[in-house]
Design a protein around this motif. Structure first.
Motif, PDB file in Angstrom:
ATOM      1  N   PRO A   1      30.591 -47.958 -83.036  1.00  0.00           N
ATOM      2  CA  PRO A   1      30.082 -48.560 -81.670  1.00  0.00           C
ATOM      3  C   PRO A   1      30.746 -50.087 -81.339  1.00  0.00           C
ATOM      4  N   ALA A   2      30.514 -50.595 -80.599  1.00  0.00           N
ATOM      5  CA  ALA A   2      30.981 -52.088 -79.906  1.00  0.00           C
ATOM      6  C   ALA A   2      30.652 -53.138 -80.960  1.00  0.00           C
ATOM      7  N   ARG A   3      29.695 -53.021 -81.754  1.00  0.00           N
ATOM      8  CA  ARG A   3      29.249 -53.972 -82.822  1.00  0.00           C
ATOM      9  C   ARG A   3      30.169 -53.934 -83.784  1.00  0.00           C
ATOM     10  N   ARG A   4      30.514 -52.604 -84.388  1.00  0.00           N
ATOM     11  CA  ARG A   4      31.379 -52.512 -85.409  1.00  0.00           C
ATOM     12  C   ARG A   4      32.770 -52.849 -85.132  1.00  0.00           C
ATOM     13  N   ARG A   5      33.333 -52.691 -83.627  1.00  0.00           N
ATOM     14  CA  ARG A   5      34.617 -53.354 -83.207  1.00  0.00           C
ATOM     15  C   ARG A   5      34.648 -54.699 -83.176  1.00  0.00           C
ATOM     16  N   ARG A   6      33.601 -55.343 -82.888  1.00  0.00           N
ATOM     17  CA  ARG A   6      33.376 -56.826 -82.748  1.00  0.00           C
ATOM     18  C   ARG A   6      33.613 -57.345 -84.178  1.00  0.00           C
ATOM     19  N   ASP A   7      32.990 -56.791 -85.025  1.00  0.00           N
ATOM     20  CA  ASP A   7      33.118 -57.151 -86.505  1.00  0.00           C
ATOM     21  C   ASP A   7      34.492 -56.903 -87.048  1.00  0.00           C
ATOM     22  N   ALA A   8      34.989 -56.013 -86.838  1.00  0.00           N
ATOM     23  CA  ALA A   8      36.340 -55.435 -87.118  1.00  0.00           C
ATOM     24  C   ALA A   8      37.473 -56.523 -86.661  1.00  0.00           C
ATOM     25  N   GLN A   9      37.192 -57.043 -85.640  1.00  0.00           N
ATOM     26  CA  GLN A   9      38.036 -58.093 -85.017  1.00  0.00           C
ATOM     27  C   GLN A   9      37.801 -59.371 -85.655  1.00  0.00           C
ATOM     28  N   THR A  10      36.705 -59.455 -86.189  1.00  0.00           N
ATOM     29  CA  THR A  10      36.244 -60.726 -86.949  1.00  0.00           C
ATOM     30  C   THR A  10      36.962 -60.951 -88.300  1.00  0.00           C
ATOM     31  N   LEU A  11      36.781 -59.668 -88.998  1.00  0.00           N
ATOM     32  CA  LEU A  11      37.029 -59.514 -90.120  1.00  0.00           C
ATOM     33  C   LEU A  11      38.828 -59.334 -90.225  1.00  0.00           C
ATOM     34  N   LEU A  12      39.531 -58.804 -89.411  1.00  0.00           N
ATOM     35  CA  LEU A  12      40.870 -58.862 -89.309  1.00  0.00           C
ATOM     36  C   LEU A  12      41.405 -60.399 -89.359  1.00  0.00           C
ATOM     37  N   ASP A  13      40.638 -61.522 -88.668  1.00  0.00           N
ATOM     38  CA  ASP A  13      41.161 -62.681 -88.870  1.00  0.00           C
ATOM     39  C   ASP A  13      40.656 -63.386 -89.994  1.00  0.00           C
ATOM     40  N   LEU A  14      39.726 -62.993 -90.665  1.00  0.00           N
ATOM     41  CA  LEU A  14      38.856 -63.609 -91.916  1.00  0.00           C
ATOM     42  C   LEU A  14      39.691 -63.139 -93.069  1.00  0.00           C
ATOM     43  N   PHE A  15      39.939 -61.708 -93.133  1.00  0.00           N
ATOM     44  CA  PHE A  15      40.917 -61.243 -94.389  1.00  0.00           C
ATOM     45  C   PHE A  15      42.309 -61.891 -94.274  1.00  0.00           C
ATOM     46  N   GLY A  16      42.683 -62.107 -93.206  1.00  0.00           N
ATOM     47  CA  GLY A  16      44.350 -62.363 -92.928  1.00  0.00           C
ATOM     48  C   GLY A  16      44.481 -63.955 -93.486  1.00  0.00           C
ATOM     49  N   HIS A  17      43.391 -64.625 -92.985  1.00  0.00           N
ATOM     50  CA  HIS A  17      43.444 -66.206 -93.628  1.00  0.00           C
ATOM     51  C   HIS A  17      42.909 -66.421 -94.862  1.00  0.00           C
ATOM     52  N   ALA A  18      42.138 -65.608 -95.348  1.00  0.00           N
ATOM     53  CA  ALA A  18      41.723 -65.593 -96.983  1.00  0.00           C
ATOM     54  C   ALA A  18      42.794 -65.298 -97.739  1.00  0.00           C
ATOM     55  N   THR A  19      43.605 -64.033 -97.365  1.00  0.00           N
ATOM     56  CA  THR A  19      44.724 -63.743 -98.247  1.00  0.00           C
ATOM     57  C   THR A  19      46.102 -63.891 -97.735  1.00  0.00           C
ATOM     58  N   GLY A  20      46.185 -64.487 -96.673  1.00  0.00           N
ATOM     59  CA  GLY A  20      47.409 -64.664 -96.187  1.00  0.00           C
ATOM     60  C   GLY A  20      48.697 -63.516 -95.819  1.00  0.00           C
ATOM     61  N   GLN A  21      47.963 -62.358 -96.099  1.00  0.00           N
ATOM     62  CA  GLN A  21      48.568 -61.147 -95.718  1.00  0.00           C
ATOM     63  C   GLN A  21      48.207 -60.544 -94.240  1.00  0.00           C
ATOM     64  N   THR A  22      49.416 -59.863 -93.960  1.00  0.00           N
ATOM     65  CA  THR A  22      49.435 -59.192 -92.568  1.00  0.00           C
ATOM     66  C   THR A  22      48.699 -57.496 -93.038  1.00  0.00           C
ATOM     67  N   PRO A  23      47.753 -57.380 -92.179  1.00  0.00           N
ATOM     68  CA  PRO A  23      46.753 -55.992 -92.138  1.00  0.00           C
ATOM     69  C   PRO A  23      47.641 -54.720 -91.997  1.00  0.00           C
ATOM     70  N   THR A  24      47.431 -53.885 -92.884  1.00  0.00           N
ATOM     71  CA  THR A  24      48.264 -52.480 -92.757  1.00  0.00           C
ATOM     72  C   THR A  24      46.993 -51.340 -92.872  1.00  0.00           C
ATOM     73  N   LEU A  25      47.319 -50.349 -92.262  1.00  0.00           N
ATOM     74  CA  LEU A  25      46.555 -48.929 -92.277  1.00  0.00           C
ATOM     75  C   LEU A  25      46.707 -48.251 -93.500  1.00  0.00           C
ATOM     76  N   TRP A  26      45.612 -47.976 -94.076  1.00  0.00           N
ATOM     77  CA  TRP A  26      45.520 -47.171 -95.434  1.00  0.00           C
ATOM     78  C   TRP A  26      44.637 -45.931 -94.754  1.00  0.00           C
ATOM     79  N   GLY A  27      45.049 -45.039 -94.091  1.00  0.00           N
ATOM     80  CA  GLY A  27      44.327 -44.039 -93.654  1.00  0.00           C
ATOM     81  C   GLY A  27      43.340 -44.794 -92.467  1.00  0.00           C
ATOM     82  N   SER A  28      42.054 -44.573 -92.573  1.00  0.00           N
ATOM     83  CA  SER A  28      41.030 -45.408 -91.832  1.00  0.00           C
ATOM     84  C   SER A  28      40.591 -46.624 -92.477  1.00  0.00           C
TER      85      SER A  28
END
Length: 136
Positions: free
Chosen positions: A16-43
């Motif tokens: 649902p929309a809350r999960r989408r909002r959280d995923a967008q937040t975590l994209l930024d958070l993980f990217g800043h915390a790791t310095g890495q670009t996100p990649t898909l590993w399946g889902s």
């Protein structure tokens, strides 16, 4: 941080929309915390990579840290295990855990700075040069 189009398209379809909002937040958070670009590993959305080898001889590659926006909760995968971060996670806010997974239902209810610290520490641990030449 640049998000590859296939990763952004995946996030844009999360329900649902809350999960989408959280995923967008975590994209930024993980990217800043790791310095890495996100990649898909399946889902699963992963950052960095980790080569593992079990005593049985089985080996492979997986994301160093990752998350998956699931319908019931967002799953955060920590390769070094939840126990390595138990003290910090006591202060995180509402969540549940498994052996290597952290489950959150609403990113707005947790301490995102603390989560970033946990993600960064986990990433550094699993990507550090192994003392015996191998991880895991």
């Amino acid at each position: 941080m640049d998000v590859p189009p296939e990763v952004q398209a995946f996030v844009d379809r999360v329900e649902p929309a809350r999960r989408r909002r959280d995923a967008q937040t975590l994209l930024d958070l993980f990217g800043h915390a790791t310095g890495q670009t996100p990649t898909l590993w399946g889902s699963i959305i992963g950052f960095g990579s980790y080569h593992y080898r079990y005593e049985s001889g089985r080996e492979g590659d997986t994301a160093a840290v990752s998350f998956a926006p699931r319908k019931a909760a967002t799953t955060i995968y920590l390769v070094d295990g939840i126990g390595a971060h138990a003290a910090a996670l006591e202060r995180l806010g509402p969540h549940t855990t498994g052996v290597g997974c952290l489950y959150i239902k609403d990113a707005e209810q947790i301490d995102l700075d603390l989560l970033a610290d946990v993600i960064g520490a986990s990433y550094r641990e699993v990507t550090a040069p192994a003392r015996d030449g191998e991880h895991g």
